[in-house]
Design an enzyme around this catalytic site. Structure first.
Site, short mmCIF file in Angstrom:
data_model
loop_
_atom_site.label_atom_id
_atom_site.label_comp_id
_atom_site.label_asym_id
_atom_site.label_seq_id
_atom_site.Cartn_x
_atom_site.Cartn_y
_atom_site.Cartn_z
N SER A 14 2.48 -55.89 3.60
CA SER A 14 2.00 -56.66 2.47
C SER A 14 2.99 -56.76 1.38
CB SER A 14 0.51 -56.00 1.95
OG SER A 14 0.89 -55.23 1.03
N ARG A 66 18.17 -37.38 12.58
CA ARG A 66 18.25 -38.45 11.55
C ARG A 66 19.32 -38.97 11.08
NH1 ARG A 66 13.18 -38.69 9.20
NH2 ARG A 66 12.70 -36.46 9.95
N MET A 91 7.89 -45.54 6.45
CA MET A 91 7.31 -44.08 6.30
C MET A 91 8.22 -43.19 6.93
SD MET A 91 4.38 -44.99 5.34
CE MET A 91 3.39 -43.75 5.43
N ILE A 93 11.32 -40.62 6.55
CA ILE A 93 12.41 -39.98 5.60
C ILE A 93 13.68 -40.34 5.93
CG2 ILE A 93 13.28 -37.69 4.98
CD1 ILE A 93 10.60 -36.61 5.49
N ASN A 108 12.71 -48.74 -3.84
CA ASN A 108 11.24 -48.28 -3.18
C ASN A 108 10.16 -48.65 -4.04
OD1 ASN A 108 9.52 -47.29 -1.38
ND2 ASN A 108 9.95 -45.37 -1.61
N HIS A 110 6.32 -47.24 -5.30
CA HIS A 110 5.25 -46.43 -5.15
C HIS A 110 4.12 -46.59 -5.90
CE1 HIS A 110 3.75 -42.27 -4.30
NE2 HIS A 110 3.58 -42.19 -5.68
N THR A 173 -2.29 -55.51 -6.11
CA THR A 173 -2.05 -56.81 -6.49
C THR A 173 -0.92 -56.75 -7.60
OG1 THR A 173 -3.48 -56.70 -8.50
CG2 THR A 173 -4.51 -57.46 -6.33
#
Lengths: 206, 206
Positions: A14, A66, A91, A93, A108, A110, A173
């Site tokens: 989204s 990783r 999602m 790491i 990022n 949050h 929103t």
């Protein structure tokens, strides 16, 4: 020339959609060059295809560890001339391989007013703590979990009777407005990193 | 009958003034019964006298230890029928004697969006962390430092170029609205404590 974005998304996307919508406006100073997912069936990839944006599935099973995954991720982004990476519901790491390659050029989002409620389930944390104000934060990516320098934040009220879902919807929103705002500030050269503080220049350089 | 408030203030008393001003409104459901200070020359005491409110200086030097001080403090408040104590710039650490006597009936205000930036110098902490949103919190008093159940919060933006002083001034205007709001909610019986959460009933009981 518009700034080339790479967007990393594992889920429904989204926030990716909000970024795609912003980039569709003629005056927006960035475009999405590629959307990368670690999950083959992430709905985010469908959103990218619908917007005519290149998609790339990097399957974790194809990599030994990783670091080798992140080395490939960095190479794919750099090959496409990506100047800013936006983690939007990513999602996995990310290792220091990624953080070092894109320090000051990776963001990022949050869904809390950091430094409050980092990590998993921020809305649950906020409701359990009983705060009356929550919000969202866009920050530069660093080695920690949601610890990076804060670019923009916005607050929303916590209402009586809120559940994780109703609070998440209200914060979302705000997220959809905040991420494009942070990208615009970066693309216009208005962000300056001083220690752990992000100075926002009120004047564009253009 | 209007709720009797005790206000504890060590300093200039700007939040006390906001409470006195609210109590001067005919529809406000509380009145200040006494203002207590640990400092003889606290400007807060002048504000109380100017409003025709009883003042009480409790000199720490007259008491052997914190507990005996707080025992006297609790007795003075209870003698006057105080139903709610408002700490408004009270600089002394309060012992469990006080916290237990007034649990759920004592409030404090802190100029940050708790749980972020508790303790001393919250504005400096906020600026050093680089947050873009700060605010104020009224909470019930518990044994910790700014850890009690949150009653009301409000956010303010952190502006480019803010100093401790400019941010403090912006937050203070919000504090002066927030403390009377919390007192009104308490006086109208609209606050319910469930665990560490304060449920605000949108309907008054009156």
């Amino acid at each position: 020339m518009r700034l080339a974005l790479g967007v990393l998304a594992s889920g429904r996307g989204s926030n990716l959609q909000a970024i795609l919508d912003a980039c569709a406006r003629p005056d927006f100073p960035a475009r999405v060059a590629v959307v990368v997912s670690d999950r083959e069936r992430a709905p985010a990839l469908d959103r990218a295809r619908a917007a005519g944006v290149e998609t790339l599935w990097l399957n974790p099973k194809d990599f030994a560890d990783r670091e080798s995954y992140d080395t490939a991720l960095v190479r794919e982004l750099e090959t496409r001339g990506v100047g800013l990476v936006c983690q939007a519901g990513w999602m996995r790491i990310l290792s220091t391989v990624y953080v070092r390659a894109f320090r000051g050029r990776a963001m990022n989002i949050h869904p809390s007013l950091l430094p409050a409620f980092p990590g998993l389930h921020p809305h649950r944390q906020a409701l359990d703590h009983g705060v009356k104000v929550s919000g969202a934060t866009v920050h530069f990516t660093d080695e920690g979990v949601d610890t990076g320098p804060i670019i923009v934040q916005a607050a929303v009220p916590v209402e009586p009777g809120d559940t994780d879902d109703t609070l998440a919807a209200r914060v979302l929103t705000v997220e959809h407005r905040l991420y494009p705002e942070a990208i615009r500030l970066f693309a216009e050269g208005r962000l300056r990193l001083v220690g752990r503080k992000v100075i926002v220049n009120p004047e564009g350089r253009g």
